[in-house]
Design an enzyme around this catalytic site. Sequence first.
Site, PDB file in Angstrom:
ATOM      1  N   HIS A 145       0.864  -1.187   0.000  1.00 27.70           N
ATOM      2  CA  HIS A 145       0.000   0.000   0.000  1.00 27.70           C
ATOM      3  C   HIS A 145       0.895   1.229   0.000  1.00 27.70           C
ATOM      4  O   HIS A 145       1.887   1.283   0.732  1.00 27.70           O
ATOM      5  CB  HIS A 145      -0.894  -0.003   1.244  1.00 27.70           C
ATOM      6  CG  HIS A 145      -2.059   0.929   1.134  1.00 27.70           C
ATOM      7  ND1 HIS A 145      -1.900   2.295   1.192  1.00 27.70           N
ATOM      8  CD2 HIS A 145      -3.381   0.716   0.953  1.00 27.70           C
ATOM      9  CE1 HIS A 145      -3.089   2.866   1.049  1.00 27.70           C
ATOM     10  NE2 HIS A 145      -3.998   1.923   0.904  1.00 27.70           N
TER      11      HIS A 145
ATOM     12  N   ARG B  20      -2.686   1.301  -7.044  1.00 26.13           N
ATOM     13  CA  ARG B  20      -1.775   1.267  -5.900  1.00 26.13           C
ATOM     14  C   ARG B  20      -0.322   0.985  -6.276  1.00 26.13           C
ATOM     15  O   ARG B  20       0.595   1.618  -5.769  1.00 26.13           O
ATOM     16  CB  ARG B  20      -2.228   0.168  -4.935  1.00 26.13           C
ATOM     17  CG  ARG B  20      -3.385   0.622  -4.146  1.00 26.13           C
ATOM     18  CD  ARG B  20      -3.794  -0.394  -3.134  1.00 26.13           C
ATOM     19  NE  ARG B  20      -4.928   0.169  -2.430  1.00 26.13           N
ATOM     20  CZ  ARG B  20      -5.691  -0.490  -1.601  1.00 26.13           C
ATOM     21  NH1 ARG B  20      -5.452  -1.754  -1.349  1.00 26.13           N
ATOM     22  NH2 ARG B  20      -6.696   0.103  -1.009  1.00 26.13           N
TER      23      ARG B  20
ATOM     24  N   HIS C 121       0.753  -4.943   2.324  1.00 28.73           N
ATOM     25  CA  HIS C 121      -0.647  -4.706   2.687  1.00 28.73           C
ATOM     26  C   HIS C 121      -1.567  -5.890   2.397  1.00 28.73           C
ATOM     27  O   HIS C 121      -2.438  -6.208   3.191  1.00 28.73           O
ATOM     28  CB  HIS C 121      -1.133  -3.486   1.910  1.00 28.73           C
ATOM     29  CG  HIS C 121      -2.534  -3.077   2.217  1.00 28.73           C
ATOM     30  ND1 HIS C 121      -2.955  -2.745   3.487  1.00 28.73           N
ATOM     31  CD2 HIS C 121      -3.635  -2.942   1.419  1.00 28.73           C
ATOM     32  CE1 HIS C 121      -4.238  -2.411   3.466  1.00 28.73           C
ATOM     33  NE2 HIS C 121      -4.670  -2.536   2.228  1.00 28.73           N
TER      34      HIS C 121
ATOM     35  N   ARG D 102      -4.510  -5.599  -6.525  1.00 30.45           N
ATOM     36  CA  ARG D 102      -5.923  -5.493  -6.142  1.00 30.45           C
ATOM     37  C   ARG D 102      -6.449  -4.067  -6.270  1.00 30.45           C
ATOM     38  O   ARG D 102      -5.805  -3.123  -5.819  1.00 30.45           O
ATOM     39  CB  ARG D 102      -6.109  -5.965  -4.699  1.00 30.45           C
ATOM     40  CG  ARG D 102      -7.453  -5.628  -4.117  1.00 30.45           C
ATOM     41  CD  ARG D 102      -7.676  -6.322  -2.811  1.00 30.45           C
ATOM     42  NE  ARG D 102      -6.948  -5.767  -1.710  1.00 30.45           N
ATOM     43  CZ  ARG D 102      -7.404  -4.794  -0.912  1.00 30.45           C
ATOM     44  NH1 ARG D 102      -8.577  -4.229  -1.154  1.00 30.45           N
ATOM     45  NH2 ARG D 102      -6.689  -4.371   0.104  1.00 30.45           N
TER      46      ARG D 102
END
Length: 437
Positions: A226, A269, A330, A365
């Site tokens: 992250h 991200r 993350h 993701r």
Amino acid sequence: MKILNADVLIIGTGVAGLYCALNLDKNLDVVMLSKKSLEECNTYLAQGGIAVRVNEYDYDAFFMDTMKAGMYLNNKESVKVLVNESRESILDLDRLGVPFNKNMGEFEYTKEGAHVKNRIVHCNDKSGKLVFETLYEHVKNLENIRIVENTTMFDIEKRDGKCLGVYCLSEKETIYIGSKATVLASGGIGGIFKNSTNQSCLTGDAMALAKNHGIKLDTPGYIQYHPTALYLEKREDKRRFLISESLRGEGALLFNSRGERFVKELLPRNTVTSAILEELEKTNSDCVYLDITHTGEEYLKRRFPKIYSECLKHGINIATDRIPVTPSQHYHMGGIGVDLHSRTSMDYLYAVGECSCTGVHGGNRLASNSLLEGLVFSKRAAEDINAVIGENNKIFEPLLRYSVKEGKKLVTDNRNKAIEIIGNMRKDLKNELVDSR
Ligand SMILES: Cc1cc2nc3c(=O)[nH]c(=O)nc-3n(C[C@H](O)[C@H](O)[C@H](O)COP(=O)(O)OP(=O)(O)OC[C@H]3O[C@@H](n4cnc5c(N)ncnc54)[C@H](O)[C@@H]3O)c2cc1C
């Protein structure tokens, strides 16, 4: 060794485990395990919210956002299921009582990185905690479900390619739990990293076991960092506090240590993380800064109460100060390979939530798709179990592999062996996923 039996055994009490349990037939006897206390799961920490198809016209856009963020490495069939079944899951949470932010009775959608539109439902910045508490409230009232806390699964029992149950270690004893169907819902791998936003007890145990037993894994090296975890020069906790993507969704900007902007904040991200790492190198700094001071203090206290108060604890007032941030491990996109019904390659063994790999996230993701995956695919696992459990009507006697002979006596509570196995599992996974990077 204590022996328990259940129709269905669920390892994990985060969103995936709890929602699976709620969707099982009420005549099934269910046992659920939690490694530590119930709150020590990543679900409890989730801030931003849950992505959802806003209406019937949003299908293509949501599908494409997920694929694009995932670098088109996603499994298209899984993404189709996720997008199609997203609305039903959110409406169900709403019916169960999750207190989503609403405006005149309608969901208040917010935006996060790489979503082309506002489509995240949320409970301010405590979405995960409130989803967890609501689901747990329902599960704890069901007489067919028993929850066992502070108990660690450390091995699987199998015969003829079928999962028969698991071995676990509680504070007092080793326990064998036999089951007709077993669901792995044991979350991510952050606990094996030095810097992670995850609960440190989450050490990829199910994945390590799957690997040892030849159960198919899928892209285990796909790990998400992250971009914005709170940077503190000195910290007591191994876990890094997350500064949710929804701050950037609400207009927060990133600056380097020279006060210059260097990246578009709402890119996926992995792109923002790479840009930050490059900037840290270029400016020889330990962190960059996130600035949300353009909004008022009252608004921030209301919209981001958790982030506001956590930062204030460290002397940072997010209404007036820029927030120091750096990337941190993350999320695990890879994991135990499953089909569209969350079945692993071993019979009567399912995997749901972060420990599984449905292929939905591809190589990266999309923000707020994880809780959603946990909901959609754990319900699918429950439906499959409800349909097939009648075929597997026998609970076999365990082989009690963790028994040892001491003289002529059979000692069945081999606690030291269990502890050794847990340690080795962690070491192997760490070598494979952390040290090699
Ligand atoms: C700080 C943070 C913020 C996030 N924000 C968001 C967000 O806004 N939106 C979003 O979609 N996602 C978010 N995520 C990701 C998301 O929260 C997780 O991916 C998701 O909650 C995982 O749910 P789960 O049920 O699979 O696992 P978890 O909720 O992590 O639960 C794992 C369970 O397994 C148990 N367990 C583990 N190992 C064992 C073992 N060996 N034996 C017995 N039990 C075991 C644990 O005790 C726990 O009960 C965030 C994650 C973090 C860390």
